[in-house]
Design a protein around this motif. Structure first.
Motif, PDB file in Angstrom:
ATOM      1  N   MET A  31       0.852  -1.205   0.000  1.00  0.00           N
ATOM      2  CA  MET A  31       0.000   0.000   0.000  1.00  0.00           C
ATOM      3  C   MET A  31       0.879   1.243   0.000  1.00  0.00           C
ATOM      4  O   MET A  31       1.980   1.233   0.544  1.00  0.00           O
ATOM      5  CB  MET A  31      -0.939  -0.017   1.216  1.00  0.00           C
ATOM      6  CG  MET A  31      -0.229  -0.097   2.557  1.00  0.00           C
ATOM      7  SD  MET A  31      -1.385  -0.461   3.900  1.00  0.00           S
ATOM      8  CE  MET A  31      -0.357  -0.022   5.332  1.00  0.00           C
ATOM      9  N   GLN A  32       0.389   2.280  -0.627  1.00  0.00           N
ATOM     10  CA  GLN A  32       1.105   3.558  -0.594  1.00  0.00           C
ATOM     11  C   GLN A  32       0.670   4.272   0.678  1.00  0.00           C
ATOM     12  O   GLN A  32      -0.527   4.475   0.896  1.00  0.00           O
ATOM     13  CB  GLN A  32       0.755   4.418  -1.810  1.00  0.00           C
ATOM     14  CG  GLN A  32       0.826   3.692  -3.146  1.00  0.00           C
ATOM     15  CD  GLN A  32       2.139   2.971  -3.358  1.00  0.00           C
ATOM     16  OE1 GLN A  32       3.198   3.531  -3.131  1.00  0.00           O
ATOM     17  NE2 GLN A  32       2.060   1.727  -3.773  1.00  0.00           N
ATOM     18  N   LEU A  33       1.645   4.626   1.485  1.00  0.00           N
ATOM     19  CA  LEU A  33       1.353   5.327   2.741  1.00  0.00           C
ATOM     20  C   LEU A  33       1.845   6.766   2.625  1.00  0.00           C
ATOM     21  O   LEU A  33       3.036   6.997   2.421  1.00  0.00           O
ATOM     22  CB  LEU A  33       2.077   4.637   3.906  1.00  0.00           C
ATOM     23  CG  LEU A  33       2.086   5.429   5.209  1.00  0.00           C
ATOM     24  CD1 LEU A  33       0.720   5.360   5.894  1.00  0.00           C
ATOM     25  CD2 LEU A  33       3.179   4.915   6.150  1.00  0.00           C
ATOM     26  N   ALA A  34       0.925   7.695   2.733  1.00  0.00           N
ATOM     27  CA  ALA A  34       1.300   9.111   2.701  1.00  0.00           C
ATOM     28  C   ALA A  34       1.263   9.669   4.119  1.00  0.00           C
ATOM     29  O   ALA A  34       0.344   9.381   4.890  1.00  0.00           O
ATOM     30  CB  ALA A  34       0.338   9.890   1.815  1.00  0.00           C
ATOM     31  N   THR A  35       2.294  10.444   4.431  1.00  0.00           N
ATOM     32  CA  THR A  35       2.325  11.142   5.721  1.00  0.00           C
ATOM     33  C   THR A  35       2.622  12.608   5.428  1.00  0.00           C
ATOM     34  O   THR A  35       2.908  12.975   4.278  1.00  0.00           O
ATOM     35  CB  THR A  35       3.411  10.553   6.650  1.00  0.00           C
ATOM     36  OG1 THR A  35       4.659  10.523   5.932  1.00  0.00           O
ATOM     37  CG2 THR A  35       3.058   9.150   7.099  1.00  0.00           C
ATOM     38  N   VAL A  36       2.555  13.416   6.459  1.00  0.00           N
ATOM     39  CA  VAL A  36       2.781  14.838   6.235  1.00  0.00           C
ATOM     40  C   VAL A  36       3.573  15.423   7.412  1.00  0.00           C
ATOM     41  O   VAL A  36       3.345  15.033   8.553  1.00  0.00           O
ATOM     42  CB  VAL A  36       1.426  15.567   6.012  1.00  0.00           C
ATOM     43  CG1 VAL A  36       0.485  15.383   7.187  1.00  0.00           C
ATOM     44  CG2 VAL A  36       1.616  17.032   5.722  1.00  0.00           C
ATOM     45  N   SER A  37       4.508  16.302   7.083  1.00  0.00           N
ATOM     46  CA  SER A  37       5.317  16.904   8.148  1.00  0.00           C
ATOM     47  C   SER A  37       4.530  18.025   8.812  1.00  0.00           C
ATOM     48  O   SER A  37       3.491  18.448   8.307  1.00  0.00           O
ATOM     49  CB  SER A  37       6.611  17.471   7.557  1.00  0.00           C
ATOM     50  OG  SER A  37       6.290  18.632   6.811  1.00  0.00           O
ATOM     51  N   LYS A  76      -1.181  11.849  11.463  1.00  0.00           N
ATOM     52  CA  LYS A  76      -2.156  11.624  10.391  1.00  0.00           C
ATOM     53  C   LYS A  76      -1.507  10.946   9.189  1.00  0.00           C
ATOM     54  O   LYS A  76      -0.312  11.080   8.952  1.00  0.00           O
ATOM     55  CB  LYS A  76      -2.768  12.946   9.950  1.00  0.00           C
ATOM     56  CG  LYS A  76      -3.542  13.618  11.066  1.00  0.00           C
ATOM     57  CD  LYS A  76      -4.374  14.763  10.590  1.00  0.00           C
ATOM     58  CE  LYS A  76      -4.923  15.558  11.761  1.00  0.00           C
ATOM     59  NZ  LYS A  76      -5.493  14.736  12.816  1.00  0.00           N
ATOM     60  N   GLY A  77      -2.339  10.244   8.428  1.00  0.00           N
ATOM     61  CA  GLY A  77      -1.814   9.597   7.231  1.00  0.00           C
ATOM     62  C   GLY A  77      -2.925   9.195   6.284  1.00  0.00           C
ATOM     63  O   GLY A  77      -4.119   9.300   6.598  1.00  0.00           O
ATOM     64  N   ALA A  78      -2.508   8.759   5.114  1.00  0.00           N
ATOM     65  CA  ALA A  78      -3.447   8.251   4.116  1.00  0.00           C
ATOM     66  C   ALA A  78      -2.817   7.032   3.470  1.00  0.00           C
ATOM     67  O   ALA A  78      -1.583   6.922   3.375  1.00  0.00           O
ATOM     68  CB  ALA A  78      -3.749   9.320   3.074  1.00  0.00           C
ATOM     69  N   ILE A  79      -3.678   6.122   3.053  1.00  0.00           N
ATOM     70  CA  ILE A  79      -3.227   4.859   2.455  1.00  0.00           C
ATOM     71  C   ILE A  79      -3.941   4.679   1.127  1.00  0.00           C
ATOM     72  O   ILE A  79      -5.123   5.018   1.008  1.00  0.00           O
ATOM     73  CB  ILE A  79      -3.565   3.688   3.411  1.00  0.00           C
ATOM     74  CG1 ILE A  79      -2.613   3.669   4.609  1.00  0.00           C
ATOM     75  CG2 ILE A  79      -3.545   2.355   2.681  1.00  0.00           C
ATOM     76  CD1 ILE A  79      -2.991   2.650   5.679  1.00  0.00           C
ATOM     77  N   CYS A  80      -3.217   4.133   0.155  1.00  0.00           N
ATOM     78  CA  CYS A  80      -3.848   3.840  -1.136  1.00  0.00           C
ATOM     79  C   CYS A  80      -3.384   2.461  -1.620  1.00  0.00           C
ATOM     80  O   CYS A  80      -2.178   2.213  -1.687  1.00  0.00           O
ATOM     81  CB  CYS A  80      -3.460   4.917  -2.145  1.00  0.00           C
ATOM     82  SG  CYS A  80      -4.217   4.685  -3.758  1.00  0.00           S
TER      83      CYS A  80
END
Ligand SMILES: Cc1cc2nc3c(=O)[nH]c(=O)nc-3n(C[C@H](O)[C@H](O)[C@H](O)COP(=O)(O)O)c2cc1C
Length: 197
Positions: A31-37, A76-80
């Motif tokens: 899965m693509q895991l997006a995070t943010v600083s 926080k994060g997002a997954i795709c």
């Protein structure tokens, strides 16, 4: 599936994942895991989904890596997920927290010896002088831990608790184009709404 009906996104996700397991050449759990600083700069990378505990999507990593620093900063994060063989996509957004030490220990113990040594040897996301320097670290920890290998405190699991799902399919079989699921305020059941593709 009827839209605007209460559905269980976890059941649906597991169904899609099991179909992907039969079709994908490799890593259907990638899965693509997006995070943010904290400054709002996003970053994304691939990790493997290792478990779903209740509703939470669990992955394992180095707690001193870039992703972990960003998770510590914002939580926080997002997954795709994208399964090419099925032409399906699932997206999730949520809060990320560390899993318990027990859960991380249990998973760490299930890994191969090489992977457990690797968790000690790799200072993930930091600059590495040479490949040889990494192999030297591997040799060092192999000779240090000849028998049992304890889990390094800098390595363990995170769990993303979804507050929103999106299921997308490029066909009109069973699940139509694209729908988004959010929990209702009252009783935390999930409602699906169709969206424009
Ligand atoms: C198929 C695949 C699976 C991966 N699985 C993981 C994983 O489960 N955990 C992990 O820490 N890195 C995994 N990686 C490596 C990450 O994509 C990434 O390079 C690494 O975690 C460092 O990311 P960061 O510097 O953004 O923290 C995987 C890479 C690929 C291509």
């Amino acid at each position: 599936m009827e839209l605007d009906k209460i559905v269980d996104p976890i059941l649906l996700f597991k169904q899609w994942l099991s179909e992907a397991e039969k079709k994908e050449i490799r890593d259907p759990n990638a899965m693509q895991l997006a995070t943010v600083s904290k400054n709002g700069m996003p970053s994304v990378r691939t990790v493997l989904l290792k478990d779903i505990i209740n509703c939470d999507f669990v992955f394992y990593t180095n707690y001193e890596s870039r992703k972990s620093n960003e998770i510590n900063e914002t939580g926080k994060g997002a997954i795709c997920f994208y399964w090419k063989s099925l032409n399906r996509q699932v997206r999730l957004v949520g809060d990320i927290t560390k899993v318990s030490e027990d859960i991380s220990d249990k998973y760490y113990k299930s890994r191969s010896r090489g992977s457990r040594i690797g968790a000690w040897a790799s200072k993930q996301s930091r600059e590495l002088e040479s490949r040889e320097a990494l192999m030297e670290e591997v040799r060092l920890f192999e000779s240090k831990y000849t028998d049992d290998i304890p889990r390094p405190s800098h390595w363990g699991g995170f769990a993303l608790k979804p507050i929103e799902f999106e299921f997308w399919q490029d066909s009109d079989f069973r699940l139509h184009d694209r729908f988004i699921l959010k929990p209702t305020k009252q009783n935390n059941q999930w409602i699906a709404k169709r969206h424009y593709p």
